[in-house]
Design a protein around this motif. Structure first.
Motif, mmCIF file in Angstrom:
data_model
loop_
_atom_site.group_PDB
_atom_site.id
_atom_site.type_symbol
_atom_site.label_atom_id
_atom_site.label_comp_id
_atom_site.label_asym_id
_atom_site.label_seq_id
_atom_site.Cartn_x
_atom_site.Cartn_y
_atom_site.Cartn_z
ATOM 1 N N SER A 27 0.720 -1.055 -0.100
ATOM 2 C CA SER A 27 0.306 -0.369 -0.412
ATOM 3 C C SER A 27 0.833 1.169 -0.158
ATOM 4 O O SER A 27 0.825 2.669 -0.308
ATOM 5 C CB SER A 27 -0.498 0.492 1.121
ATOM 6 O OG SER A 27 -1.568 -1.017 1.662
ATOM 7 N N LYS A 71 4.248 -4.637 -4.257
ATOM 8 C CA LYS A 71 2.914 -4.659 -5.018
ATOM 9 C C LYS A 71 2.838 -5.348 -6.488
ATOM 10 O O LYS A 71 1.870 -5.511 -6.656
ATOM 11 C CB LYS A 71 2.137 -3.112 -5.419
ATOM 12 C CG LYS A 71 0.406 -3.236 -6.235
ATOM 13 C CD LYS A 71 -0.139 -2.975 -5.040
ATOM 14 C CE LYS A 71 -1.867 -2.820 -5.662
ATOM 15 N NZ LYS A 71 -2.626 -3.330 -4.857
ATOM 16 N N GLU A 129 0.337 -7.922 -7.964
ATOM 17 C CA GLU A 129 -0.387 -8.605 -8.680
ATOM 18 C C GLU A 129 -0.117 -9.661 -9.572
ATOM 19 O O GLU A 129 -1.085 -10.146 -10.044
ATOM 20 C CB GLU A 129 -0.949 -6.679 -9.523
ATOM 21 C CG GLU A 129 -1.469 -6.093 -8.365
ATOM 22 C CD GLU A 129 -3.094 -6.244 -8.570
ATOM 23 O OE1 GLU A 129 -3.248 -7.202 -8.498
ATOM 24 O OE2 GLU A 129 -2.833 -5.950 -6.889
ATOM 25 N N GLN A 151 -13.082 -12.658 -9.042
ATOM 26 C CA GLN A 151 -11.975 -11.740 -7.889
ATOM 27 C C GLN A 151 -10.534 -13.213 -7.412
ATOM 28 O O GLN A 151 -11.476 -13.976 -7.780
ATOM 29 C CB GLN A 151 -12.928 -10.901 -6.696
ATOM 30 C CG GLN A 151 -13.781 -9.905 -7.322
ATOM 31 C CD GLN A 151 -12.282 -8.750 -7.959
ATOM 32 O OE1 GLN A 151 -11.347 -8.376 -7.397
ATOM 33 N NE2 GLN A 151 -13.148 -7.787 -8.197
ATOM 34 N N GLN A 170 -7.134 -2.725 1.823
ATOM 35 C CA GLN A 170 -6.459 -3.278 1.492
ATOM 36 C C GLN A 170 -7.600 -4.299 0.178
ATOM 37 O O GLN A 170 -8.943 -4.316 0.170
ATOM 38 C CB GLN A 170 -5.467 -3.862 2.284
ATOM 39 C CG GLN A 170 -4.410 -3.853 2.249
ATOM 40 C CD GLN A 170 -4.697 -2.757 4.192
ATOM 41 O OE1 GLN A 170 -6.100 -2.946 4.525
ATOM 42 N NE2 GLN A 170 -3.515 -1.584 4.854
ATOM 43 N N GLU A 171 -6.374 -4.827 -0.813
ATOM 44 C CA GLU A 171 -7.237 -6.169 -1.030
ATOM 45 C C GLU A 171 -8.559 -5.574 -2.509
ATOM 46 O O GLU A 171 -9.652 -6.218 -2.498
ATOM 47 C CB GLU A 171 -7.809 -7.175 -1.222
ATOM 48 C CG GLU A 171 -6.689 -8.257 -0.799
ATOM 49 C CD GLU A 171 -5.686 -8.885 -1.758
ATOM 50 O OE1 GLU A 171 -6.257 -9.843 -2.206
ATOM 51 O OE2 GLU A 171 -4.511 -8.364 -2.470
ATOM 52 N N SER A 172 -8.039 -3.869 -2.702
ATOM 53 C CA SER A 172 -9.879 -3.067 -3.787
ATOM 54 C C SER A 172 -10.619 -3.478 -2.336
ATOM 55 O O SER A 172 -11.941 -3.873 -2.367
ATOM 56 C CB SER A 172 -9.545 -4.435 -4.420
ATOM 57 O OG SER A 172 -8.630 -4.212 -5.713
ATOM 58 N N GLY A 173 -10.352 -3.566 -1.034
ATOM 59 C CA GLY A 173 -11.866 -3.017 -0.426
ATOM 60 C C GLY A 173 -11.425 -4.093 0.107
ATOM 61 O O GLY A 173 -13.669 -4.746 0.806
ATOM 62 N N SER A 203 -9.780 -5.758 3.815
ATOM 63 C CA SER A 203 -7.885 -5.123 4.818
ATOM 64 C C SER A 203 -7.162 -6.370 5.652
ATOM 65 O O SER A 203 -7.949 -7.134 5.931
ATOM 66 C CB SER A 203 -9.425 -4.038 5.931
ATOM 67 O OG SER A 203 -10.266 -3.956 4.692
#
Length: 749
Positions: free
Chosen positions: A43, A53, A57, A73, A247-250, A253
């Protein structure tokens, strides 16, 4: 995966990969690199964070390739349990929002699912107040889900949970076939598939399926514990299970476990290699399975597979052996430094396998089930080593009479004195004269019959009689079956308890006398065991139990006769004569006249008065009420409370204890086959004195005077559990210098 303890102890062979796996070297290197070098927070906006990051990914993209999920996802989690919770919470909240609540709404799961699934369904159904009905989908004898039942239940279902491959049996479900059925009957039902045991063992094509949720766990496939991921189908309802920093695109977290994710990166890279991967083809894994099965069958010729091709992934072997509980085989294997399990590591304390029960297999197979599992990265050398380790146990099993054989020489010393065999709360006894090799069996029971037959035949014993203290009301007599199994005919001149037409039964140097002791039942007898003029013990059936006494509310029971029988026994028994019962509900193995009267003051009062009293009648009425409320039949009630061992000794403390007590005796309470398969002496300080007294012969050790209350004893077993039990037994008898080795041989190795 294989480690040697020392020159005299074989290397450890780990065959419990369905429970967890060692971390692959490439994954361990990735963990270390991302803990010490590329340690940034994904982050963070600076360069160190950006590198982290990118790693995150890249691993997410590799995960998509591995499971065939180009859409949807991929959420990194702490493991399968979190993924299961997240999936169930998401599906149940969606169901509630659509008005799918109340008992008419069904939450379905396969009857052989990992306990994490039904327990999560129960928990969140209650917490979210859906009030839905949770139902298990039955399976057939192969572990395959019942399609007819699914067809009947699916129209009312809000969620269905199945698994790709079972953790205990390796049974795989045909996901494509299931999908066709599920979507035909209920296109909108949410579907979760537990894929924990699937990676590296079967192909997955998630993107071309309608699976809504699929949890995965890293430590089942050579990554560290504490990392996993969850696949969520595009458009499937999703509720973040953990809220916080977004985190994790919401979606989940909490700062990502980057070292664990890096380990997954290394694992996924190996899985995706077109050639040269540490992971083997399915054909190779099947050949490994055949090699292991060949070794296992050589060890146990009567081995029965509880699951087999074509219904399974190749890396799991679930088997049972007639006459063996799973614990017996686990103890043997562990002594031989082979690590296997009795099913799920999360339910290893259960007496049987709920998975095999759901498959409708016989009780003996469920209670005797052993799971051997290897990983898809197992090498040919490791398989060879595992097979050699299993075959090293062949002479141990044969020469310790665990299976019948034609061996002429035994590695185990000949049986002598009294052996107490137990199955749950049932007790059977084998008395052997070491000089004459004559023997008597007392109170044989069906679960122990094979073991007794093997001992009598394997040890070349001359059986003088098969006796029963009474006709038990909780199980049928197997006396005739036992004799038939030995190829012997029942003598004509015997009474209903098997006692021959003699006043005394001579068994070499031993003498047995029979004494009618009705009370628990009209035909109850006690057998008094003498050696010369010395009374060693009394086999009292269910008249007296360790920690209590037999029930007196049965057909044929007589409380007044019970008092008279105890009075008779009291006249012939010494205070410390061992009383050996047919049942042991408190795991105390035996008691004495002194303990029996001390623990049952009402009986003492009755004996002193010579008859019944109002207090005694009240006690019997209370006992009868308690026994009638028991879910399982019991022949009596005992007070289950233990004294503790004097002290627990850690492995590092043994040398100091030996210096403090030079006469300290170390007592190995493992069974003979364990003692031979895994010697304890090489693991102890030089000069340590070791006696080998299996728990099954603890009564004989006391009767023969081999161990006495004045001695300082350090008790040892495989895990510390049986030695602690033995310590508690001895404490009750007045031993006050008893120590127990914490963790047992497992922590010495």
């Amino acid at each position: 995966m294989f480690q040697s303890r020392n020159d005299r102890c074989p290397a450890e062979v780990y065959l419990d990969n369905n429970a967890t796996t060692a971390v692959l070297p490439c994954a361990a290197a990735a963990v270390l690199h991302h803990m010490q070098t590329c340690f940034g927070n994904p982050s963070s906006s600076h360069s160190t964070g950006i590198k982290a990051k990118v790693e995150l990914e890249l691993t997410r993209q590799l995960a998509r390739q591995v499971i065939g999920a180009s859409r949807g996802q991929i959420v990194f989690t702490s493991g399968a349990t979190e993924g299961i919770q997240t999936s169930i919470v998401s599906a149940l909240l969606d169901a509630r929002s659509r008005g799918q609540t109340g008992p008419q709404t069904l939450l379905l799961y396969g009857a052989t699912e990992h306990k994490a699934v039904p327990e999560s369904l129960k928990h969140w159904n209650q917490v979210l107040q859906l009030g839905a009905t949770i139902k298990a989908i039955p399976v057939d004898q192969h572990g395959i889900l019942n399609e007819q039942v699914m067809t009947e239940l699916l129209p009312q279902a809000a969620l269905i949970c199945t698994m790709a491959a079972n953790n205990e049996t390796g049974v795989k479900q045909d996901l494509a076939k299931l999908e066709t059925l599920i979507r035909k009957v209920n296109p909108s039902v949410r579907w979760m598939v537990d894929c924990v045991q699937a990676l590296g063992k079967m192909s997955l094509d998630i993107a071309n399926s309608s699976i809504d949720y699929a949890p995965f766990s890293g430590h089942k496939l050579y990554a560290p514990k504490g990392i996993g991921f969850l696949y969520v189908r595009e458009g499937a309802p999703y509720q973040p299970f953990i809220a916080g920093g977004g985190q994790e695109s919401g979606l989940r977290s909490g700062t990502e476990n980057l070292p664990g994710i890096a380990a997954l990166h290394a694992i996924f890279t190996e899985l995706l290699k077109p050639a040269g991967s540490v992971f083997h083809s399915v054909d190779t894994l099947w050949s490994y399975r055949q090699q292991l099965l060949a070794a296992l069958t050589e060890l146990f010729p009567q081995l029965v597979l509880n699951s087999d091709a074509p219904y399974i992934v190749p890396t799991t072997i679930n088997f049972s052996v007639p006459g063996f509980l799973s614990k017996d085989i686990l103890d043997l294997f562990d002594a031989g430094n082979i690590r296997v399990s009795a099913g799920s590591a999360c339910s290893s304390k259960a007496s049987g396998s709920f998975v095999l029960d759901a498959m409708g297999l016989e009780e003996w197979r469920s209670q005797g089930a052993v799971r051997l599992s290897f990983g898809p990265a197992m090498s040919a050398a490791e398989i060879d080593a595992a097979c050699r380790a299993i075959r090293r146990l062949v002479p141990v099993v044969r020469n310790c009479c665990l299976v019948l054989n034609d061996a002429q020489h035994s590695m185990a010393p000949p049986l002598a004195g009294l052996t107490q065999l137990k199955y749950e709360d049932l007790c059977s006894y084998l008395l052997v004269c070491p000089q004459s090799r004559e023997a008597v069996v007392i109170d044989p029971v069906e679960p122990l019959m094979n073991r007794l037959v093997q001992l009598v035949q394997g040890q070349g014993l001359q059986l003088k009689a098969v006796l029963e203290t009474h006709q038990h009301q909780d199980h049928p007599s197997v006396r005739v079956d036992f004799l038939n199994a030995l190829g012997m005919h029942q003598p004509v001149a015997i009474d209903d308890n098997g006692w021959p037409a003699v006043a005394e039964l001579k068994v070499g140097a031993f003498v047995l006398q029979t004494l009618a002791t009705p009370g628990h039942s009209a035909d109850s007898h006690s057998f008094l065991l003498y050696r010369g003029q010395q009374l060693l013990a009394a086999f009292v059936g269910d008249l007296v139990l360790p920690g209590g006494f037999g029930r007196l509310d049965l057909t044929g029971s007589d409380s007044q006769a019970f008092v008279q029988s105890l009075t008779q026994l009291g006249k012939v028994l010494a205070a410390d004569t061992l009383l050996l019962s047919s049942h042991d509900y408190a795991q105390r193995f035996f008691t004495t006249w002194r303990l029996m009267t001390a623990e049952n003051p009402e009986i003492t009062a009755v004996l002193q008065a010579g008859g019944l009293s109002s207090t005694w009648r009240d006690k019997l009425a209370e006992q009868s009420q308690q026994l009638q409320q028991q879910q399982q039949y019991q022949c009596g009630i005992v007070e289950v409370s233990y004294s503790d061992a004097k002290a627990l000794i850690g492995p590092a403390d043994i040398a100091a204890l030996l210096r403090q007590y030079p006469q300290l005796q170390i007592v190995d309470v493992r069974e003979p086959h364990e003692q031979i398969a895994g010697e304890i002496e090489p693991l102890l300080p030089t000069g340590a004195k070791v006696q080998h007294w299996p728990l099954s012969q603890l009564a004989w050790a006391l009767m023969s005077g081999a161990i006495e209350p004045s001695q300082q004893l350090l008790l040892v077993c495989r895990s510390g559990n049986r030695s602690l039990l033995a310590a508690k037994i001895l404490n009750r008898l007045g031993f006050d210098q008893v120590y127990n080795l914490k963790g047992g041989v497992a922590l010495l190795s």
